[in-house]
Design a protein around this motif. Structure first.
Motif, short mmCIF file in Angstrom:
data_model
loop_
_atom_site.label_atom_id
_atom_site.label_comp_id
_atom_site.label_asym_id
_atom_site.label_seq_id
_atom_site.Cartn_x
_atom_site.Cartn_y
_atom_site.Cartn_z
N GLU A 39 6.78 8.30 -10.31
CA GLU A 39 7.49 9.54 -9.99
C GLU A 39 8.59 9.29 -8.94
OE1 GLU A 39 4.77 12.64 -8.96
OE2 GLU A 39 3.75 12.58 -10.91
N ALA A 40 9.12 8.07 -8.94
CA ALA A 40 10.18 7.74 -7.99
C ALA A 40 11.39 8.65 -8.16
CB ALA A 40 10.60 6.28 -8.14
N ALA A 41 11.70 9.02 -9.40
CA ALA A 41 12.85 9.90 -9.63
C ALA A 41 12.65 11.26 -8.97
CB ALA A 41 13.10 10.06 -11.13
N LYS A 42 11.44 11.79 -9.02
CA LYS A 42 11.14 13.07 -8.36
C LYS A 42 11.30 12.93 -6.85
CE LYS A 42 7.83 14.92 -11.75
NZ LYS A 42 6.44 15.41 -11.96
N ALA A 43 10.86 11.80 -6.32
CA ALA A 43 10.99 11.57 -4.88
C ALA A 43 12.45 11.51 -4.47
CB ALA A 43 10.26 10.30 -4.48
N HIS A 44 13.28 10.82 -5.27
CA HIS A 44 14.71 10.73 -4.97
C HIS A 44 15.34 12.12 -5.00
CE1 HIS A 44 16.05 6.34 -5.17
NE2 HIS A 44 14.73 6.30 -5.18
N ALA A 45 14.99 12.92 -6.00
CA ALA A 45 15.55 14.27 -6.10
C ALA A 45 15.13 15.12 -4.91
CB ALA A 45 15.10 14.92 -7.40
N ARG A 46 13.88 14.98 -4.48
CA ARG A 46 13.42 15.76 -3.33
C ARG A 46 14.14 15.35 -2.06
NH1 ARG A 46 13.38 18.46 0.00
NH2 ARG A 46 11.74 19.48 1.23
N LEU A 47 14.31 14.06 -1.83
CA LEU A 47 15.01 13.60 -0.63
C LEU A 47 16.45 14.12 -0.61
CD1 LEU A 47 15.12 12.00 1.98
CD2 LEU A 47 15.55 9.93 0.64
N ALA A 48 17.09 14.14 -1.78
CA ALA A 48 18.47 14.61 -1.86
C ALA A 48 18.60 16.08 -1.51
CB ALA A 48 19.02 14.35 -3.26
N GLU A 49 17.54 16.85 -1.69
CA GLU A 49 17.57 18.27 -1.35
C GLU A 49 17.67 18.49 0.16
OE1 GLU A 49 14.08 19.99 -2.98
OE2 GLU A 49 14.71 19.72 -5.07
N GLY A 58 25.93 -6.57 -13.89
CA GLY A 58 26.26 -7.16 -15.17
C GLY A 58 25.16 -6.94 -16.19
N PRO A 59 25.41 -7.32 -17.42
CA PRO A 59 24.39 -7.18 -18.47
C PRO A 59 23.10 -7.91 -18.09
CG PRO A 59 26.52 -7.73 -19.43
CD PRO A 59 26.66 -7.88 -17.95
N GLY A 60 21.99 -7.23 -18.21
CA GLY A 60 20.69 -7.83 -17.91
C GLY A 60 20.33 -7.84 -16.44
N GLU A 61 21.26 -7.47 -15.56
CA GLU A 61 20.98 -7.47 -14.12
C GLU A 61 20.31 -6.17 -13.70
OE1 GLU A 61 24.37 -10.32 -12.14
OE2 GLU A 61 24.77 -8.17 -12.23
N PHE A 62 19.52 -6.24 -12.64
CA PHE A 62 18.92 -5.03 -12.08
C PHE A 62 18.74 -5.21 -10.58
CE2 PHE A 62 15.33 -7.69 -13.44
CZ PHE A 62 14.55 -7.73 -12.30
N LEU A 63 18.53 -4.09 -9.91
CA LEU A 63 18.30 -4.10 -8.47
C LEU A 63 17.02 -3.35 -8.16
CD1 LEU A 63 21.76 -3.18 -6.86
CD2 LEU A 63 20.61 -5.39 -6.76
N GLY A 64 16.25 -3.89 -7.21
CA GLY A 64 15.11 -3.18 -6.69
C GLY A 64 15.51 -2.32 -5.51
N LEU A 65 14.64 -1.42 -5.12
CA LEU A 65 14.90 -0.52 -4.01
C LEU A 65 13.71 -0.56 -3.04
CD1 LEU A 65 16.22 2.54 -6.04
CD2 LEU A 65 17.60 0.89 -4.77
N GLY A 66 13.92 -0.02 -1.85
CA GLY A 66 12.83 0.06 -0.87
C GLY A 66 13.00 -0.94 0.24
N TRP A 67 13.03 -0.43 1.49
CA TRP A 67 13.33 -1.27 2.64
C TRP A 67 12.17 -1.42 3.60
CZ3 TRP A 67 17.97 -3.63 2.23
CH2 TRP A 67 18.86 -3.08 1.28
N ALA A 110 0.83 -1.21 0.00
CA ALA A 110 0.00 0.00 0.00
C ALA A 110 0.86 1.25 0.00
CB ALA A 110 -0.93 0.01 1.21
N ALA A 111 2.03 1.16 0.62
CA ALA A 111 2.94 2.31 0.72
C ALA A 111 4.31 1.79 1.13
CB ALA A 111 2.42 3.32 1.74
N ALA A 112 5.35 2.48 0.68
CA ALA A 112 6.72 2.10 1.02
C ALA A 112 7.56 3.35 1.18
CB ALA A 112 7.33 1.20 -0.07
N GLY A 113 8.26 3.45 2.30
CA GLY A 113 9.07 4.63 2.58
C GLY A 113 10.29 4.72 1.69
N LEU A 114 10.74 5.95 1.46
CA LEU A 114 11.99 6.21 0.74
C LEU A 114 13.02 6.67 1.76
CD1 LEU A 114 13.50 6.54 -1.98
CD2 LEU A 114 12.67 8.92 -2.02
N ASN A 115 14.17 5.99 1.78
CA ASN A 115 15.19 6.23 2.78
C ASN A 115 16.51 6.65 2.14
OD1 ASN A 115 14.02 5.18 5.51
ND2 ASN A 115 13.41 3.66 4.00
N PRO A 116 17.38 7.31 2.91
CA PRO A 116 18.70 7.67 2.37
C PRO A 116 19.46 6.47 1.81
CG PRO A 116 18.31 8.87 4.39
CD PRO A 116 17.15 7.89 4.25
#
Length: 299
Positions: free
Chosen positions: A278-288, A57-66, A35-41
């Motif tokens: 809009e995860a990118a916007k959230a990351h940019a806001r947290l960095a501010e 590596g090629p084709g690899e990816f990582l998820g985020l969110g703790w 339902a909701a997941a916090g964004l952390n440093p």
């Protein structure tokens, strides 16, 4: 299902929302409909390649969110005490490719607890990482009722919980933040609200702002200091115990922390919400910086 991932390291622009297979819970695990997941440093540090894996590596990816709040969607074998549809909170651990910034996430049942009933799931999502961090840092300090405790970054998410937990434990809290935050710090339970460390002397320091040396210098000889930055622990001296908190899941303690929310001891604070897209916007806001609560992603 949709999930936020990275295929390389860099700024917010490397974040992608992809379609991923629905994860299946194994023995002792729980699948949660998020339902909701916090964004952390830590999410920003992983995205930038400063923490966790250093290359993909090629084709690899990582998820985020703790940390996550949602409802139980499916149970693996051997999971007592939880039922499908129950509102829960939890802390994601391990290095799986998919984490909490997604529509579904699988957690070990031992990392999950019933959500507080007095707040909605968006506010509940601010609890696991920040409250665990504050609580486990206080445990490392070993301060006793009546001791003077410095909390830096006291108006932030971790610092705010630390002030409240320390006040509840009978410590005398000296809360460091910007001058304009003094009313908030008093409301959280601080005995003193300061905007400078000049003349501050304490028995212990919880350095949520990761100031390092200046916060350590405020601790009396033989006291204790804990930072939230394991990569930035200042050198010890004068008999001061120095440590860094490395957060670990603890569902039983998380249930107690959730109960403290329902009792009014802990106050959840949401700075803003963003959809996954809009995860990118959230990351940019947290960095501010300058937030007085957590940013939360909502699928």
């Amino acid at each position: 299902m949709r999930a936020v991932v990275i295929r390389g390291f860099g700024g917010p622009e490397v974040l992608e929302v992809v379609e991923a297979p629905l994860p299946e819970p194994g023995p002792g695990q729980v699948r949660i409909r998020v339902a909701a997941a916090g964004l952390n440093p830590a999410d920003l540090a992983i995205r930038a390649g400063l923490f966790g894996p250093r290359e993909l590596g090629p084709g690899e990816f990582l998820g985020l969110g703790w940390d996550v709040a949602g409802t139980v969607d499916a149970l693996g074998a051997g999971v007592p005490g939880l039922a499908e549809g129950a509102a829960v909170v939890g802390l994601v651990s391990g290095s799986g490719r998919l984490k909490a910034h997604a529509e579904y996430v699988v957690l070990d049942a031992e990392a999950v607890a019933a959500a507080p009933s007095s707040v909605d799931l968006v506010h509940a999502a601010t609890l696991p990482v920040t409250a665990h961090t504050a609580d486990q840092a206080l445990g490392l300090l070993g301060a006793r009722p009546g001791d003077r405790l410095l909390v830096t970054g006291a108006a932030g998410a971790v610092g705010g919980f630390a002030v409240q937990l320390a006040h509840h434990a009978g410590l005398r809290v000296v809360a460091l933040a910007r001058g304009g935050d003094a009313p908030l710090l008093r409301e959280l339970g601080a005995d003193e609200a300061v905007s400078s460390l000049d003349g501050v002397r304490v028995d212990a320091a919880l350095d949520a702002a990761a100031l390092g040396g200046p916060a350590l210098a405020a601790v009396r000889d033989g006291g204790a200091y804990v930072t939230t930055r394991p990569d930035a622990v200042p050198a010890a001296g004068h008999g001061i115990r120095v440590a860094a908190v490395q957060v670990r899941p603890d569902g039983a303690r998380l249930a107690e922390l959730a109960a403290l929310v329902d009792r009014g001891v802990l106050t959840t604070r949401v700075a803003d919400t963003y959809p996954l897209e809009e995860a990118a916007k959230a990351h940019a806001r947290l960095a501010e910086g300058g937030l007085r609560g957590r940013l939360v992603l909502v699928p």
